[in-house]
Enzyme design. Structure first.
Site: not given
Length: 409
Positions: A165-167
């Site tokens: 999950h890439c912020p």
């Protein structure tokens, strides 16, 4: 009123334009990412590229230096939108556990009662490219995750080929957007290299025109120095990601698999060779989404789960056993009551205790026994068991008492 799927969505995603665009729960970080790309490019075009328009021959060739970063920035923003504003490969969750995988078992309580219960195996094995792969059951989505699928705790969804999950893009990286994520990161790396090199070239031009030192040229154009420092720092992040994901693509791994599993326990079921692995990521058609977020929610009819025959038989046997125990207890209590009556009667049959001066009434003991026989036909011959686990004697009347007459007041 019937809701659409995106309105009743149980994940943590955010939807805009009536469910046509989907973001992760941390979509607020996307504008920050846009500013981190846009602001340096604008500063570069104003303070660096504008001064290089006429530094190349032919005279107007320098305009390419201004046009290239603008077009490249637009391209990077398109890749960013493809990465963050689309379904990454969410697996639709079930409304109930898979019935074909349910296991019906029984538990025995302390009092001996058997209670049926339903359990779901936590894992099961599937075959992928001739290799056995173990998949896990997701309690949240109520399904067995496909191979390489994992549940994202931030988005609260199971994502196919989950990478991470890439912020910075506010979205999970999975099967349907991994290609665009890698292209976005690599394009941002090339943009940083371009801005850094053109800024250094501009400082070199200043040194040649003024015949000065590097420090004099840096004082002449501080924005070019600032852009060089910014791009150098950014290269450590986007350049490092580009190199790391190039290695992952070549070995057909995901970030989750690389950090979760040790090298000696990684599965080789997906590795098809470096060239084929790159072809799989960049040259295959992107699978369509499994979710139609604008569709209307269909109400499912209530389900009736039929327990297997073994559980039904166990329940039937338990009920029969309880009924049998209840009838036996009632029979023992009736036997005890009849025994008390006959004991009292036999005591009163003693002729020495009867009074001779009072009026008497003759009663045959055999007739009385016949009246009692309707309540317990076998009371003379059978041996009874008390409710406390001991035997009570048979209630036989002595012969001399049976043949005598009893006088009652």
């Amino acid at each position: 009123m019937t809701q659409r799927v995106y309105q009743a969505w149980k994940g943590s995603n955010k939807f805009i334009f009536g469910g046509r665009v989907i973001f992760g729960p941390d979509a607020r970080s996307v504008p920050l990412t846009v500013l981190l790309i846009l602001v340096p490019v604008v500063l570069f075009c104003v303070f660096v590229a504008r001064h290089l328009l006429h530094e190349f021959s032919p005279h107007n060739a320098g305009y390419a230096i201004l046009v290239v970063p603008i077009l490249f920035t637009i391209y990077v923003f398109i890749l960013l939108s493809f990465t963050s504003a689309r379904d990454p490969g969410i697996v639709p969750r079930n409304s109930h556990p898979p019935e074909e995988d349910l296991r019906y078992e029984t538990t025995v309580s302390a009092d001996g009662r058997q209670t049926p219960c339903v359990q779901i195996p936590r894992t099961k094995e599937v075959i992928v490219n001739g290799t056995t792969v173990r998949v896990k059951y997701c309690d949240t989505c109520m399904l067995y995750r496909p191979p390489r699928c994992s549940h994202c705790s931030i988005c609260n969804n199971c994502v196919e080929r989950f990478d991470h999950h890439c912020p910075w893009v506010g979205q999970c990286i999975g099967l349907r957007n991994y290609r665009y994520f890698f292209m976005f990161v690599s394009s941002a790396t090339l943009l940083c290299v371009y801005v850094f090199s053109m800024s250094a070239f501009y400082i070199n031009i200043i040194m040649e025109h003024q015949r000065g030192t590097v420090w004099m040229a840096m004082r002449e154009s501080p924005w070019a120095v600032a852009l060089m420092i910014y791009c150098f720092i950014a290269l450590w992040f986007v350049g490092g990601l580009t190199g790391f994901h190039s290695y992952l693509i070549g070995t057909n791994q995901t970030t989750y698999e690389n950090f979760r599993y040790r090298p000696n326990s990684r599965t080789v079921a997906y590795n098809r060779g470096c060239a084929n692995n790159f072809m799989e990521v960049f040259c295959t058609k992107v699978k369509p989404s499994r979710n139609n977020f604008r569709a209307f929610v269909e109400e499912e009819p209530p389900r009736v789960v039929t327990l297997p025959t073994i559980v039904t038989n166990i329940n039937k046997r338990s009920a029969e056993a309880e009924d049998e125990i209840g009838s036996r207890r009632q029979k023992v209590e009736d036997d005890l009551d009849i025994g008390d009556d006959l004991m009292n009667l036999s005591q009163r049959c003693n002729p020495a205790e009867a009074s001779n001066d009072q009026p008497h009434q003759t009663l045959d003991i055999d007739q009385l026994a016949l009246g009692v026989a309707d309540r317990a036909a076998t009371i003379r011959t059978e041996t009874r068991h008390g409710s406390w686990g001991r035997r009570s004697g048979s209630w036989d009347i002595a012969a001399d008492v049976a043949n005598s007459n009893v006088r009652e007041s």
